[in-house]
Enzyme design. Sequence first.
Site, PDB file in Angstrom:
ATOM      1  N   LYS A  13       9.703  -6.687  15.608  1.00 53.68           N
ATOM      2  CA  LYS A  13      10.297  -7.831  16.281  1.00 53.68           C
ATOM      3  C   LYS A  13      10.933  -8.764  15.246  1.00 53.68           C
ATOM      4  O   LYS A  13      12.096  -9.107  15.345  1.00 53.68           O
ATOM      5  CB  LYS A  13       9.255  -8.604  17.100  1.00 53.68           C
ATOM      6  CG  LYS A  13       8.329  -7.722  17.968  1.00 53.68           C
ATOM      7  CD  LYS A  13       9.055  -6.928  19.017  1.00 53.68           C
ATOM      8  CE  LYS A  13       8.255  -5.866  19.756  1.00 53.68           C
ATOM      9  NZ  LYS A  13       6.959  -6.150  20.261  1.00 53.68           N
TER      10      LYS A  13
ATOM     11  N   TRP B 200       1.154  -8.334  27.340  1.00 54.07           N
ATOM     12  CA  TRP B 200       0.552  -7.827  26.101  1.00 54.07           C
ATOM     13  C   TRP B 200      -0.925  -8.179  26.033  1.00 54.07           C
ATOM     14  O   TRP B 200      -1.745  -7.354  25.612  1.00 54.07           O
ATOM     15  CB  TRP B 200       1.321  -8.309  24.881  1.00 54.07           C
ATOM     16  CG  TRP B 200       2.696  -7.709  24.844  1.00 54.07           C
ATOM     17  CD1 TRP B 200       3.886  -8.370  24.948  1.00 54.07           C
ATOM     18  CD2 TRP B 200       3.036  -6.309  24.743  1.00 54.07           C
ATOM     19  NE1 TRP B 200       4.936  -7.483  24.923  1.00 54.07           N
ATOM     20  CE2 TRP B 200       4.444  -6.221  24.793  1.00 54.07           C
ATOM     21  CE3 TRP B 200       2.291  -5.138  24.622  1.00 54.07           C
ATOM     22  CZ2 TRP B 200       5.114  -4.997  24.717  1.00 54.07           C
ATOM     23  CZ3 TRP B 200       2.963  -3.913  24.548  1.00 54.07           C
ATOM     24  CH2 TRP B 200       4.352  -3.859  24.591  1.00 54.07           C
TER      25      TRP B 200
ATOM     26  N   ASP C 187      -2.620 -11.748  18.431  1.00 54.90           N
ATOM     27  CA  ASP C 187      -1.469 -10.838  18.408  1.00 54.90           C
ATOM     28  C   ASP C 187      -0.228 -11.707  18.232  1.00 54.90           C
ATOM     29  O   ASP C 187       0.218 -12.365  19.167  1.00 54.90           O
ATOM     30  CB  ASP C 187      -1.410 -10.038  19.720  1.00 54.90           C
ATOM     31  CG  ASP C 187      -0.189  -9.110  19.785  1.00 54.90           C
ATOM     32  OD1 ASP C 187       0.649  -9.147  18.873  1.00 54.90           O
ATOM     33  OD2 ASP C 187      -0.094  -8.354  20.771  1.00 54.90           O
TER      34      ASP C 187
HETATM   35  C1  LIG Z   1       5.982  -5.259  21.060  1.00 52.85           C
HETATM   36  C2  LIG Z   1       4.632  -5.855  21.205  1.00 52.85           C
HETATM   37  C3  LIG Z   1       3.472  -5.062  21.194  1.00 52.85           C
HETATM   38  C4  LIG Z   1       3.526  -3.550  21.101  1.00 52.85           C
HETATM   39  O1  LIG Z   1       3.797  -3.154  19.802  1.00 52.85           O
HETATM   40  P1  LIG Z   1       3.855  -1.609  19.412  1.00 52.85           P
HETATM   41  O2  LIG Z   1       4.261  -1.686  17.988  1.00 52.85           O
HETATM   42  O3  LIG Z   1       4.852  -0.946  20.300  1.00 52.85           O
HETATM   43  O4  LIG Z   1       2.491  -1.044  19.587  1.00 52.85           O
HETATM   44  C5  LIG Z   1       2.251  -5.689  21.309  1.00 52.85           C
HETATM   45  N1  LIG Z   1       2.157  -7.032  21.418  1.00 52.85           N
HETATM   46  C6  LIG Z   1       3.249  -7.815  21.425  1.00 52.85           C
HETATM   47  C7  LIG Z   1       3.092  -9.292  21.544  1.00 52.85           C
HETATM   48  C8  LIG Z   1       4.514  -7.253  21.325  1.00 52.85           C
HETATM   49  O5  LIG Z   1       5.608  -8.035  21.332  1.00 52.85           O
END
Ligand SMILES: *Cc1c(COP(=O)(O)O)cnc(C)c1O
Length: 362
Positions: free
Chosen positions: A199, A101, A175
């Site tokens: 998540k 990511w 993030d």
């Molecule tokens: C799932 C995830 C993403 C991607 O998220 P989207 O909503 O599909 O754009 C980005 N960063 C992390 C840490 C993730 O777990």
Amino acid sequence: MKRPYNFSAGPATMPEAVLQQAAAEMLDWHGSGMGVMEMSHRGKEFISIYEQAEADLRELLAVPANFKILFMQGGALAENAIIPLNLARGGAADFVVTGSWGQKSYKEAGKFCNARLAASTQASGFTTLPEPSSWQLDADSAYVHICSNETIHGVEFHQLPDLKALGCDAPLVVDFSSHVASRPVDWSRVGLAFGGAQKNLGPAGLTLVVVREDLLGHAVPHCPSAFDYKLVAEAGSMYNTPPTYAIYMAGLVFQWLKAQGGVAAIEAANIAKAQLFYDYLDGSALYENRVAKDCRSRMNIPFFLRDESRNDAFLAGAKAAGLLQLKGHKSVGGMRASLYNAMPIEGVQALVAYMQEFERKA
Ligand SMILES: *Cc1c(COP(=O)(O)O)cnc(C)c1O
């Protein structure tokens, strides 16, 4: 009927009580004669849902008053572009890459600013975290980006870096998609934190952005208006139609979290769940986790069978035992168990019991 345990990395398991409540309110929310999907986002019913959700999230995460909470769309990946458009002012930003990511964020931001690699743990196969004192931070960086929990590689920052102590005045961008609300956040170290909801907060479609007020108002002129943090903040996340149903569902999750005792209580439960699982993996002759012990994720736990020829049998047996979505991400292979807030300890106990039985039969 007992529901199976769902270990998906995302979209992920939801608290059963939340799904029950949403089902009960599907056709008629609180006597309004409307389901939440059918309401105007500017009507008093939805405004009350929205305000409650925001207030509950602010309380749960102890978000200080000088931070705005924005409910946006586009997912975490869209934020990889939206953040440089808002914060970089056409200049540079530093990226700490500790997994897939972070790597994606670094690449995407490079389309919108001068993205620089401050540190990477690719050489370790993304099984470690780089010591902050080793990061190559530039004095003119607009921000420093980290992914605080790498969902695919299973690496987690257990403490956010203190950039000021490293002599860096740039804001930290985090993030936190896959461990938001699983543990407290030290906002004194954060400029902006963002994440997709799917998540740990609710359904896909809602993107959470928590941003310090002084970072608003610096978007480049070609930033799309619907992604200009200042415009979105001034409009109370209603610059355009927000993802109303996803906000409602996340609001139910926030109330569920409060009923569990809040983030401190859920963190204690998460520690117990992760410890149970890692202790079992570490003591097992069949399974292994390859992440360095000091940075193992509590939320996403990749593991491998030492005999990979048994992977398909493992997954088929798990499914038959009511243990779903354990297959690892294709880029890493093996298995992955995601133990988000909504996964009860009974689910982890059931998984360990199945794995013990599978190991015994080997
Ligand atoms: C799932 C995830 C993403 C991607 O998220 P989207 O909503 O599909 O754009 C980005 N960063 C992390 C840490 C993730 O777990």
